[in-house]
Design a protein around this motif. Sequence first.
Motif, PDB file in Angstrom:
ATOM      1  N   THR A 261      50.633  20.716  60.717  1.00  0.00           N
ATOM      2  CA  THR A 261      51.592  21.603  60.049  1.00  0.00           C
ATOM      3  C   THR A 261      51.446  21.500  58.541  1.00  0.00           C
ATOM      4  O   THR A 261      51.527  22.504  57.831  1.00  0.00           O
ATOM      5  N   ARG A 262      51.221  20.295  58.040  1.00  0.00           N
ATOM      6  CA  ARG A 262      50.994  20.099  56.601  1.00  0.00           C
ATOM      7  C   ARG A 262      49.834  20.954  56.103  1.00  0.00           C
ATOM      8  O   ARG A 262      49.936  21.663  55.098  1.00  0.00           O
ATOM      9  N   SER A 264      48.647  23.561  57.421  1.00  0.00           N
ATOM     10  CA  SER A 264      48.972  24.979  57.562  1.00  0.00           C
ATOM     11  C   SER A 264      49.865  25.444  56.414  1.00  0.00           C
ATOM     12  O   SER A 264      49.693  26.561  55.899  1.00  0.00           O
ATOM     13  N   VAL A 265      50.827  24.615  56.006  1.00  0.00           N
ATOM     14  CA  VAL A 265      51.692  24.958  54.871  1.00  0.00           C
ATOM     15  C   VAL A 265      50.868  25.102  53.595  1.00  0.00           C
ATOM     16  O   VAL A 265      51.062  26.048  52.816  1.00  0.00           O
ATOM     17  N   ALA A 301      57.392  18.550  57.244  1.00  0.00           N
ATOM     18  CA  ALA A 301      56.543  19.422  58.060  1.00  0.00           C
ATOM     19  C   ALA A 301      55.915  18.595  59.171  1.00  0.00           C
ATOM     20  O   ALA A 301      55.303  17.559  58.917  1.00  0.00           O
ATOM     21  N   THR A 303      54.837  18.821  63.820  1.00  0.00           N
ATOM     22  CA  THR A 303      54.796  19.628  65.037  1.00  0.00           C
ATOM     23  C   THR A 303      56.167  19.735  65.691  1.00  0.00           C
ATOM     24  O   THR A 303      56.612  20.818  66.063  1.00  0.00           O
ATOM     25  N   THR A 306      58.580  21.410  62.994  1.00  0.00           N
ATOM     26  CA  THR A 306      57.978  22.546  62.267  1.00  0.00           C
ATOM     27  C   THR A 306      58.261  22.368  60.779  1.00  0.00           C
ATOM     28  O   THR A 306      57.514  21.695  60.087  1.00  0.00           O
ATOM     29  N   ILE A 307      59.322  22.981  60.258  1.00  0.00           N
ATOM     30  CA  ILE A 307      59.726  22.770  58.869  1.00  0.00           C
ATOM     31  C   ILE A 307      61.186  22.335  58.893  1.00  0.00           C
ATOM     32  O   ILE A 307      62.032  23.021  59.466  1.00  0.00           O
ATOM     33  N   LYS A 334      58.572  28.329  57.303  1.00  0.00           N
ATOM     34  CA  LYS A 334      58.938  28.269  58.718  1.00  0.00           C
ATOM     35  C   LYS A 334      58.795  29.639  59.363  1.00  0.00           C
ATOM     36  O   LYS A 334      58.269  29.776  60.478  1.00  0.00           O
ATOM     37  N   LEU A 337      55.030  30.477  59.727  1.00  0.00           N
ATOM     38  CA  LEU A 337      54.405  29.705  60.803  1.00  0.00           C
ATOM     39  C   LEU A 337      54.837  30.207  62.172  1.00  0.00           C
ATOM     40  O   LEU A 337      54.011  30.412  63.068  1.00  0.00           O
ATOM     41  N   GLN A 341      52.785  31.537  65.370  1.00  0.00           N
ATOM     42  CA  GLN A 341      52.851  30.781  66.628  1.00  0.00           C
ATOM     43  C   GLN A 341      53.317  31.648  67.799  1.00  0.00           C
ATOM     44  O   GLN A 341      52.831  31.496  68.921  1.00  0.00           O
ATOM     45  N   TRP A 351      44.356  30.630  63.910  1.00  0.00           N
ATOM     46  CA  TRP A 351      45.025  29.407  64.349  1.00  0.00           C
ATOM     47  C   TRP A 351      45.491  29.501  65.802  1.00  0.00           C
ATOM     48  O   TRP A 351      45.609  28.484  66.467  1.00  0.00           O
TER      49      TRP A 351
END
Length: 358
Positions: A261-262, A264-265, A301, A303, A306-307, A334, A337, A341, A351
Motif C-alpha cells: 500500500t505504501r 501504491s500511495v 497505509a 493492507t 488501507t489508509i 483511500k 486505491l 481495487q 495493479w
Amino acid sequence: MRNGISHAIDVVEAPASKIDSVDFDNLVFGNVFTDHMMECDYVDGQWQNPTIKPYGPIQLEPSAKVFHYGQAIFEGMKAFKDDEDQVWLFRPEANIDRFNKSSVRLAIPEFPKEMFLEGLETLLNLDRDWIKKGLGNSLYIRPFVIATEPGVSASPSKSYKFMIICSPAKAYYSGEVRVVFAEKFSRAANGGVGYAKAAGNYGAQFYPTNLAKEEGYQQIIWTDANTHEYLEEAGTMNIFFRVGDKLLTAPISDRILDGVTRKSVIALAEENNIPIEVRRVTVKEIVEAAKKGELKEIFGAGTAATINPIKGFGHMGEKYELPEQAESYAKFFKSKLMDIQYNRAEDKFDWRYLVEKK
C-alpha cells in the motif's frame, strides 16, 4: 491455472458451508474464517502435495521448531468483488515476492510463485460467496509458513508447512486513532528482520503497545533504535506525514517493511502531482510542524487498514491534535486505491489481478 502451468492441487470440499451462520454486518477483523484453506508441506527438500481442504485444526509435535525458534513468516492480502461479481486481487505478485524475501531472511525455503497463485485462485473460487460486494467489504487473505520439524536443536527446520486461510473483513480500525512516538522501545534494528513479515516482529510489539494503550493511544509510531530521532513506521502500517502540502515518508531499509500500500500511495502521489519526499523524517521536524500548525495530516497505509487517518500524537508527555482537513490526502488516496481495487476506475498501473471463475 496461468501460463499453461498446473500443480495438481488436490481439492477436498467441505461437506457443508458455514456461511449462513455469519453476520457479515458485524464482523470482528480476523475472527471468522471461510470454509476452506490451502496446505502444502516442505518435505525431502521440496514443496509437495498442495491441497485445499476444509478449514480446521492442524496437528504438530510439541517440539516443532516454530514453537522454539520462531521460524514463522506471513503475508496480508485482500480479494475484492466488483459490482459485476468479478473477483480481484491487488498487486498479488508484490506480496508473493515479499513473502519469499521474508522466507529467505528466516532460512525458510521459498514457495513457488506459480503454485502460490494457482492455489490461491482455486481457494478463492471455492469460497467466492464469502467475498461480499460493496466498498469496504473484502476477503482478507493470510498466507503463512511455519517450521514443523520435531526437535529442539538450535538449527533451521528441515520441514515446513505453507498455508493460506481467509477471513471476511470490513474496516480494520474503528473509531479515532491516536499514536505515540516511541522514546524507549524499538521495533527493529539495523541488520535485523524489520523488513521481513516475521511473526516475532509483531509479538515483540505487543508489550509496548499495551503500555501506549494505557496512556490512551491505539498505536505506536516506531523510531530508529539507535537514537529515537527518526520516525519509521507504525505497528501494522507504514506512515505518512503531510506538512503543508508536501507528503513525507521514510525510505525502506532493513528496519522498515516494504509495504505494498505504501508503494501504491507513492505512485498515486507522483501521478497526481502531489509533492512527496521519501527520506528520513525526524521527530523534531514533525513536533515543530505541529506546534506551528503546519502539520496537516498523519496517516497509516497497510493492507488491513488501507489508509487510516491519525487524529493526534503524543511525544515526551505532550499531546498534539491534528486539524480536520477539507481536502484530506488520506481520503483522496483511500478513494483512489479503493476505486482501483473494486474495479471502479481505470487501472493505469496494472495493479488489479482478475481471479478467473472456474
